[in-house]
Design a protein around this motif. Structure first.
Motif, PDB file in Angstrom:
ATOM      1  N   GLU A 199       0.825  -1.204   0.000  1.00 33.45           N
ATOM      2  CA  GLU A 199       0.000   0.000   0.000  1.00 33.45           C
ATOM      3  C   GLU A 199       0.862   1.258   0.000  1.00 33.45           C
ATOM      4  OE1 GLU A 199      -2.413   0.724   3.545  1.00 33.45           O
ATOM      5  OE2 GLU A 199      -4.126   0.976   2.215  1.00 33.45           O
ATOM      6  N   ALA A 200       2.006   1.205   0.693  1.00 27.76           N
ATOM      7  CA  ALA A 200       2.871   2.377   0.823  1.00 27.76           C
ATOM      8  C   ALA A 200       3.822   2.558  -0.356  1.00 27.76           C
ATOM      9  CB  ALA A 200       3.681   2.266   2.119  1.00 27.76           C
ATOM     10  N   PHE A 201       3.928   1.563  -1.234  1.00 25.82           N
ATOM     11  CA  PHE A 201       4.891   1.658  -2.335  1.00 25.82           C
ATOM     12  C   PHE A 201       4.426   2.716  -3.337  1.00 25.82           C
ATOM     13  CE2 PHE A 201       7.046   0.134  -6.220  1.00 25.82           C
ATOM     14  CZ  PHE A 201       8.348   0.115  -5.728  1.00 25.82           C
ATOM     15  N   PRO A 202       5.369   3.481  -3.920  1.00 28.31           N
ATOM     16  CA  PRO A 202       4.979   4.545  -4.855  1.00 28.31           C
ATOM     17  C   PRO A 202       4.201   4.010  -6.055  1.00 28.31           C
ATOM     18  CG  PRO A 202       7.301   4.738  -4.252  1.00 28.31           C
ATOM     19  CD  PRO A 202       6.826   3.430  -3.705  1.00 28.31           C
ATOM     20  N   SER A 203       3.379   4.864  -6.631  1.00 30.42           N
ATOM     21  CA  SER A 203       2.659   4.492  -7.844  1.00 30.42           C
ATOM     22  C   SER A 203       3.665   4.231  -8.963  1.00 30.42           C
ATOM     23  CB  SER A 203       1.716   5.621  -8.260  1.00 30.42           C
ATOM     24  OG  SER A 203       2.479   6.738  -8.714  1.00 30.42           O
ATOM     25  N   PRO A 204       3.272   3.481  -9.999  1.00 29.36           N
ATOM     26  CA  PRO A 204       4.193   3.233 -11.118  1.00 29.36           C
ATOM     27  C   PRO A 204       4.752   4.516 -11.717  1.00 29.36           C
ATOM     28  CG  PRO A 204       2.298   1.794 -11.275  1.00 29.36           C
ATOM     29  CD  PRO A 204       2.005   2.741 -10.160  1.00 29.36           C
ATOM     30  N   GLU A 205       3.919   5.560 -11.809  1.00 30.60           N
ATOM     31  CA  GLU A 205       4.375   6.824 -12.377  1.00 30.60           C
ATOM     32  C   GLU A 205       5.459   7.461 -11.507  1.00 30.60           C
ATOM     33  OE1 GLU A 205       0.475   5.612 -13.711  1.00 30.60           O
ATOM     34  OE2 GLU A 205       1.173   6.084 -11.674  1.00 30.60           O
ATOM     35  N   VAL A 206       5.254   7.452 -10.209  1.00 33.92           N
ATOM     36  CA  VAL A 206       6.238   8.039  -9.295  1.00 33.92           C
ATOM     37  C   VAL A 206       7.514   7.209  -9.285  1.00 33.92           C
ATOM     38  CG1 VAL A 206       6.734   8.546  -6.866  1.00 33.92           C
ATOM     39  CG2 VAL A 206       4.519   9.173  -7.853  1.00 33.92           C
ATOM     40  N   PHE A 207       7.376   5.894  -9.268  1.00 29.26           N
ATOM     41  CA  PHE A 207       8.571   5.048  -9.219  1.00 29.26           C
ATOM     42  C   PHE A 207       9.379   5.169 -10.508  1.00 29.26           C
ATOM     43  CE2 PHE A 207      10.943   1.023  -9.388  1.00 29.26           C
ATOM     44  CZ  PHE A 207      11.627   1.141  -8.191  1.00 29.26           C
TER      45      PHE A 207
END
Length: 246
Positions: A199-207
């Motif tokens: 849940e806390a992992f960045p969105s694909p766009e942010v990553f």
């Protein structure tokens, strides 16, 4: 006994994974409904290693991905790095049973400070491990640093499914079912951490943006199985391009 001696290990740390090492593989098969093996094969293909390559598998755990790399590329050598001695011990047993000890080397290590020279490996992979790294940006910079020009950095990670009915079902599975099954089968509450970390992992766009800021040119960012996992593939930027990006 001191407070330091009795405090629980940090969530996502090597010590935490020591506690679940013995049953880690079977839990992965059950919790992912067997899909994790196919996702790993997709990641290994994306490495696109040249002949006689030297590959680095970070957060290697019980060496599943390292072994898949060695089998997919029969003339490659693989180094598996992980902070958990318990996971590496399980991996060593598997390597011995598969007869792969001469091509896969396992070492204790930290993705945030890789013990390798610049441009010294042909490809780097990390499966289901980057979300456990405290300083992800630093780890990404290290991956870019040690990968030769033209080599690939491949990152496979669980993600929060977002859209549609299948996304809703997948979110329910990850949030409600996975932690309960994991805790019941392993007898360890560490699997509650799985839900929180996804849940806390960045969105694909942010990553993807983080990868670019770390010196990687992103060539692929693909959702897998309704977005339950994502595959990210990057190549190191040339030194001149890195300076311009900075």
């Amino acid at each position: 006994m001191s407070h330091e001696a009795t405090k629980a290990p940090r969530a996502g740390s090597g010590e935490m994974f020591d506690a679940i090492a013995a049953r880690y593989d079977i839990l992965n098969r059950i919790l992912s409904l067997g899909m994790d093996q196919g996702w790993r094969r997709r990641a290994v293909q994306a490495l696109a290693l040249r002949r006689s390559a030297r590959a680095l598998d970070l957060a290697t755990g019980t060496a599943d991905l390292a072994m898949t790399i060695a089998r997919w590329y029969p003339d490659a050598t693989v180094i598996g790095l992980d902070p958990s001695s318990g996971m590496l011990a399980e991996g060593a047993h598997k390597l011995a049973a598969a007869g792969l000890e001469d091509r896969v080397t396992l070492r204790i290590g930290d993705a945030q400070a890789l013990p390798f020279e610049d441009a010294s490996v042909d490809g780097v992979a990390i499966a289901f491990g980057i979300r456990n790294v405290p300083d992800r940006a630093r780890a990404l910079r290290e991956m870019a640093r040690v990968t030769r020009p033209g080599g690939r950095v491949v990152i496979l990670e669980l993600s929060e499914p977002r859209a549609g009915l299948m996304g809703l079902l997948a979110r329910t599975y990850v949030h409600e079912i996975v932690p309960r099954i994991g805790a019941a089968l392993s007898g360890a509450k560490e699997y509650r951490y799985l839900q929180r970390s996804i849940e806390a992992f960045p969105s694909p766009e942010v990553f993807t943006r983080m990868m670019g800021e770390a010196g990687l040119s992103v060539v692929e960012a693909s959702p897998l199985t309704f977005g339950v996992a994502h595959l990210f593939v990057g190549t190191p930027l040339e030194e001149r391009a890195r300076r311009e990006e900075a």
